[in-house]
Write a protein that holds these residues in place. Structure first.
Motif, PDB file in Angstrom:
ATOM      1  N   SER A 165       0.729  -1.264   0.134  1.00 44.11           N
ATOM      2  CA  SER A 165       0.015  -0.005  -0.011  1.00 44.11           C
ATOM      3  C   SER A 165       0.701   1.289   0.042  1.00 44.11           C
ATOM      4  CB  SER A 165      -1.115   0.037   1.154  1.00 44.11           C
ATOM      5  OG  SER A 165      -1.742   1.264   1.336  1.00 44.11           O
TER       6      SER A 165
ATOM      7  N   THR B 144       0.365   5.436   0.105  1.00 41.46           N
ATOM      8  CA  THR B 144      -0.507   6.472   0.482  1.00 41.46           C
ATOM      9  C   THR B 144       0.312   7.644   0.209  1.00 41.46           C
ATOM     10  OG1 THR B 144      -1.743   5.251   1.947  1.00 41.46           O
ATOM     11  CG2 THR B 144      -1.926   7.581   2.027  1.00 41.46           C
ATOM     12  N   TYR B 145      -0.236   8.798  -0.371  1.00 39.63           N
ATOM     13  CA  TYR B 145       0.461  10.109  -0.851  1.00 39.63           C
ATOM     14  C   TYR B 145       0.027  10.925   0.184  1.00 39.63           C
ATOM     15  CZ  TYR B 145       2.124   8.379  -5.375  1.00 39.63           C
ATOM     16  OH  TYR B 145       2.879   7.533  -6.027  1.00 39.63           O
TER      17      TYR B 145
ATOM     18  N   GLU C 118      -6.154   8.705  -4.271  1.00 38.99           N
ATOM     19  CA  GLU C 118      -6.478   7.322  -3.523  1.00 38.99           C
ATOM     20  C   GLU C 118      -5.105   6.673  -3.308  1.00 38.99           C
ATOM     21  OE1 GLU C 118      -9.187   5.584  -2.597  1.00 38.99           O
ATOM     22  OE2 GLU C 118     -10.258   7.551  -2.811  1.00 38.99           O
ATOM     23  N   PRO C 119      -5.022   5.758  -2.225  1.00 41.43           N
ATOM     24  CA  PRO C 119      -3.745   4.930  -1.931  1.00 41.43           C
ATOM     25  C   PRO C 119      -3.440   3.784  -2.905  1.00 41.43           C
ATOM     26  CG  PRO C 119      -4.977   5.113  -0.113  1.00 41.43           C
ATOM     27  CD  PRO C 119      -5.952   5.793  -0.856  1.00 41.43           C
TER      28      PRO C 119
ATOM     29  N   LYS D  48      -2.809   0.412  -4.138  1.00 38.21           N
ATOM     30  CA  LYS D  48      -2.755  -0.973  -3.489  1.00 38.21           C
ATOM     31  C   LYS D  48      -2.440  -2.263  -4.226  1.00 38.21           C
ATOM     32  CE  LYS D  48      -5.512   0.287   0.385  1.00 38.21           C
ATOM     33  NZ  LYS D  48      -6.488  -0.112   1.530  1.00 38.21           N
TER      34      LYS D  48
END
Length: 152
Positions: free
Chosen positions: A82, A84-85, A92-93, A95
């Motif tokens: 995953s 995440t920004y 959106e992250p 995945k």
């Protein structure tokens, strides 16, 4: 096994002690070659470390506060990734899930992703993200590309 070879070599030297010095040296040298050639270290990250688990870290980002990465490596050679920004709530992250493979040395893993493989070097309670040439990223930001194993 080494002790047995050594004891055998000593016994052989004792039994042939009455013969010339040249033969004694040859027997010792042959036994030393056997002993040295049997020392093989097969330890690597894959077979020596408790590598399965969750690794986390924040890597640099050109247009955000950083990228939080959570990587889970499982004993069955599957992974979950995953990204995440941080500071970009509308993004959106990313995945990914899939399988990973070990390199021949047993120290690096390749995550099979939709785009291109992502490589990590596996160490004691941490993994290093690798560059495109499968090398550890060096420089001022080197420590930012290390993901630490979570204790939770």
């Amino acid at each position: 096994m080494k002790k047995l070879i050594f004891v055998f070599g000593i016994a052989l030297l004792t039994l042939t002690g009455c013969k010339n010095q040249e033969k004694k040296e040859m027997v010792v040298e042959e036994n030393m070659d056997v002993m040295v050639s049997e020392v093989v270290d097969d330890h690597n990250s894959q077979n020596s470390l408790d590598w399965a688990g969750v690794y986390e870290g924040v890597t640099p980002c050109a247009d955000c506060e950083g990228i939080k990465i959570v990587l889970e490596l499982n004993n069955d050679n599957t992974y979950s990734l995953s990204m995440t920004y941080l500071g970009k709530p509308l993004v959106e992250p990313l995945k990914e899930q899939g399988e990973f493979t070990w390199d021949k040395s047993g120290s690096k893993v390749s995550l099979k992703t939709e785009d291109q493989p992502i490589w990590f070097k596996v160490g004691e309670n941490q993994v290093w993200m690798l560059d495109g040439d499968k090398n550890i990223i060096k420089g001022d930001f080197e420590k930012l590309f290390i993901l630490k194993k979570s204790t939770n």
